[in-house]
Scaffold this motif. Structure first.
Motif, mmCIF file in Angstrom:
data_model
loop_
_atom_site.group_PDB
_atom_site.id
_atom_site.type_symbol
_atom_site.label_atom_id
_atom_site.label_comp_id
_atom_site.label_asym_id
_atom_site.label_seq_id
_atom_site.Cartn_x
_atom_site.Cartn_y
_atom_site.Cartn_z
ATOM 1 N N LYS A 139 145.534 49.493 125.612
ATOM 2 C CA LYS A 139 145.535 48.079 125.998
ATOM 3 C C LYS A 139 144.446 47.323 125.240
ATOM 4 O O LYS A 139 144.663 46.194 124.784
ATOM 5 N N ILE A 140 143.271 47.916 125.093
ATOM 6 C CA ILE A 140 142.197 47.283 124.315
ATOM 7 C C ILE A 140 142.659 47.052 122.884
ATOM 8 O O ILE A 140 142.372 46.008 122.277
ATOM 9 N N GLU A 141 143.388 48.014 122.356
ATOM 10 C CA GLU A 141 143.849 47.905 120.968
ATOM 11 C C GLU A 141 144.802 46.727 120.781
ATOM 12 O O GLU A 141 144.883 46.147 119.693
ATOM 13 N N GLU A 142 145.489 46.307 121.841
ATOM 14 C CA GLU A 142 146.456 45.212 121.736
ATOM 15 C C GLU A 142 145.793 43.855 121.558
ATOM 16 O O GLU A 142 146.416 42.918 121.047
ATOM 17 N N TYR A 143 144.549 43.709 122.007
ATOM 18 C CA TYR A 143 143.909 42.398 122.069
ATOM 19 C C TYR A 143 142.834 42.244 120.997
ATOM 20 O O TYR A 143 142.068 43.173 120.728
ATOM 21 N N GLU A 144 142.777 41.044 120.447
ATOM 22 C CA GLU A 144 141.702 40.717 119.513
ATOM 23 C C GLU A 144 140.458 40.236 120.258
ATOM 24 O O GLU A 144 139.330 40.482 119.835
ATOM 25 N N CYS A 145 140.675 39.556 121.385
ATOM 26 C CA CYS A 145 139.573 38.956 122.139
ATOM 27 C C CYS A 145 139.446 39.650 123.503
ATOM 28 O O CYS A 145 140.429 39.762 124.242
ATOM 29 N N ILE A 146 138.237 40.112 123.811
ATOM 30 C CA ILE A 146 137.981 40.860 125.041
ATOM 31 C C ILE A 146 136.729 40.306 125.706
ATOM 32 O O ILE A 146 135.720 40.063 125.038
ATOM 33 N N CYS A 147 136.791 40.111 127.013
ATOM 34 C CA CYS A 147 135.636 39.633 127.761
ATOM 35 C C CYS A 147 135.268 40.652 128.839
ATOM 36 O O CYS A 147 136.129 41.129 129.574
ATOM 37 N N LEU A 148 133.975 40.976 128.916
ATOM 38 C CA LEU A 148 133.481 42.003 129.821
ATOM 39 C C LEU A 148 132.790 41.365 131.022
ATOM 40 O O LEU A 148 131.892 40.538 130.871
ATOM 41 N N TYR A 149 133.180 41.777 132.209
ATOM 42 C CA TYR A 149 132.663 41.258 133.465
ATOM 43 C C TYR A 149 131.988 42.373 134.255
ATOM 44 O O TYR A 149 132.242 43.555 134.039
ATOM 45 N N ARG A 150 131.159 41.987 135.233
ATOM 46 C CA ARG A 150 130.613 42.913 136.232
ATOM 47 C C ARG A 150 130.222 42.083 137.443
ATOM 48 O O ARG A 150 130.454 40.887 137.484
ATOM 49 N N HIS A 151 129.611 42.720 138.430
ATOM 50 C CA HIS A 151 129.382 42.024 139.695
ATOM 51 C C HIS A 151 128.145 41.128 139.656
ATOM 52 O O HIS A 151 127.260 41.272 138.805
ATOM 53 N N ILE A 176 137.868 42.936 131.081
ATOM 54 C CA ILE A 176 137.529 44.256 131.607
ATOM 55 C C ILE A 176 136.404 44.061 132.614
ATOM 56 O O ILE A 176 135.336 43.557 132.257
ATOM 57 N N VAL A 177 136.670 44.436 133.861
ATOM 58 C CA VAL A 177 135.692 44.251 134.932
ATOM 59 C C VAL A 177 135.111 45.610 135.306
ATOM 60 O O VAL A 177 135.840 46.542 135.668
ATOM 61 N N LEU A 178 133.789 45.716 135.209
ATOM 62 C CA LEU A 178 133.089 46.972 135.479
ATOM 63 C C LEU A 178 132.362 46.897 136.818
ATOM 64 O O LEU A 178 131.783 45.865 137.158
ATOM 65 N N ASP A 179 132.395 48.009 137.566
ATOM 66 C CA ASP A 179 131.493 48.216 138.703
ATOM 67 C C ASP A 179 131.626 47.149 139.789
ATOM 68 O O ASP A 179 130.651 46.795 140.427
ATOM 69 N N THR A 180 132.827 46.640 140.011
ATOM 70 C CA THR A 180 133.017 45.547 140.976
ATOM 71 C C THR A 180 134.224 45.841 141.853
ATOM 72 O O THR A 180 135.353 45.867 141.368
ATOM 73 N N ALA A 181 133.986 46.038 143.149
ATOM 74 C CA ALA A 181 135.042 46.494 144.048
ATOM 75 C C ALA A 181 136.079 45.418 144.332
ATOM 76 O O ALA A 181 137.275 45.707 144.399
ATOM 77 N N ASN A 182 135.637 44.182 144.524
ATOM 78 C CA ASN A 182 136.564 43.133 144.920
ATOM 79 C C ASN A 182 136.314 41.863 144.102
ATOM 80 O O ASN A 182 135.229 41.641 143.572
ATOM 81 N N ILE A 214 134.414 52.240 146.921
ATOM 82 C CA ILE A 214 135.561 52.440 147.792
ATOM 83 C C ILE A 214 136.599 51.364 147.485
ATOM 84 O O ILE A 214 136.272 50.181 147.369
ATOM 85 N N VAL A 215 137.838 51.760 147.323
ATOM 86 C CA VAL A 215 138.878 50.840 146.857
ATOM 87 C C VAL A 215 139.261 49.871 147.980
ATOM 88 O O VAL A 215 139.732 50.280 149.045
ATOM 89 N N VAL A 216 139.032 48.587 147.715
ATOM 90 C CA VAL A 216 139.426 47.550 148.671
ATOM 91 C C VAL A 216 140.300 46.486 148.017
ATOM 92 O O VAL A 216 140.965 45.724 148.708
#
Length: 310
Positions: free
Chosen positions: A8-20, A79-85, A106-108
């Motif tokens: 999926k990463i390979e499909e996109y030219e532009c990627i934005c990284l998120y976290r909590h 791409i969202v890292l380390d963020t449950a909700n 824990i998956v919520v």
């Protein structure tokens, strides 16, 4: 799932990284680590960051690149890292065409188009580090350091119960990048004289209540101690090694959002459901919550004491 994420990463030219919001070592470590992984594994990718980077922790990673947000004119993969909700994501993911969630809470809320969720993992950085099992993946020593710091931060140097053989496997992969381990630990744990002043203040002002220990830092206290709101929470484990205290809290005034941030830690007492009740969440023995005012503090303490006595 790792192969699907890489494709999926390979499909996109532009990627934005998120976290909590209110990021810790694992939030920054996984965010910087996946950034480095993408830059070294793929060609011609525009990789951007979302979120507030004013935390004192940022300097400890020694990141030399630019921290910019995309303009979202191109189709963007988030791409969202380390963020449950979704509520805790620092940034607007609705601007992205697709979302990948990588998380160890824990998956919520499986809010991603692709969700790599493992609540048994010690950290999100551990999950990202084990991408290295895939022979396509490349990393630099910077990325290895960032992920190692994330693992160390969330396991408290491999002390917490979520540490298992996968944690040490991830550490082994990262250790092979031959970064300066001693310098890394010094950046994370070396203290300053003013930290001793904070320790003294907390030890002189903390409160104990039937198995619970906590300290409250008002805005005037933070100014007196010359520390940020975020740093005020960093001293929560000062109360961790006392046998009589089953749960310990750091409560700091957040004037920016007109509320109070609570860092909750415990020994054998699950606190994550209580944290959820007070606009937070996290792990069984390490969670965060938000109080709208200190009037809610007695309610929170009563809930914790009831859990201790169950």
């Amino acid at each position: 799932m790792i192969e699907k994420i890489l494709n999926k990463i390979e499909e996109y030219e532009c990627i934005c990284l998120y976290r909590h919001v209110n990021p810790d070592y694992d939030a920054f470590g996984s965010q910087f680590g996946i950034y480095d992984l993408i830059q070294n594994t793929f060609e011609n990718k525009e990789v951007y960051f979302a979120g507030d980077f004013s935390s004192d922790l940022v300097a400890k990673y020694q990141f030399t690149g630019e921290i910019n947000e995309p303009n979202f004119e191109k189709p963007t993969l988030g791409i969202v890292l380390d963020t449950a909700n979704q509520e805790r994501i620092d940034g607007d993911i609705s601007l992205c065409k697709e979302i990948i969630k990588i998380d160890h809470h824990i998956v919520v809320d499986s809010y991603g188009n692709l969700n790599l969720e493992d609540s048994t993992a010690s950290s999100c950085s551990q999950i990202v580090a084990l991408f290295l099992k895939n022979k396509r993946v490349k990393l630099s020593s910077f990325g290895a350091e960032a992920l190692y710091m994330g693992i160390i931060g969330d396991t408290n140097r491999f002390m917490y119960s979520a540490t298992d053989e996968r944690t040490f496997e991830a550490a082994m992969y990262l250790y092979n990048y031959d970064f300066d381990m001693q310098a890394l630990y010094e950046r994370m744990y070396m203290k300053h004289v003013k930290d001793l002043k904070v320790n003294a203040f907390i030890l002189n002002h903390y409160i104990e209540d039937e198995g619970v220990a906590y300290y409250v830092l008002k805005d005037e206290d933070l100014k007196y101690l010359n520390i940020s709101r975020e740093r005020g929470s960093d001293f929560v484990n000062l109360l961790s090694s006392v046998d009589e205290y089953k749960v310990w809290l750091a409560i700091t005034e957040n004037t920016k959002d007109h509320n109070w941030r609570v860092s909750m830690r415990s020994r054998h007492i699950p606190v994550n459901e209580i944290a959820n009740k007070y606009r937070g969440g996290g792990h069984a023995f390490a969670s965060g919550a938000t109080l709208l005012s200190l009037d809610e503090l007695p309610l929170l303490l009563n809930d914790i004491k009831e859990r201790i006595n169950e």
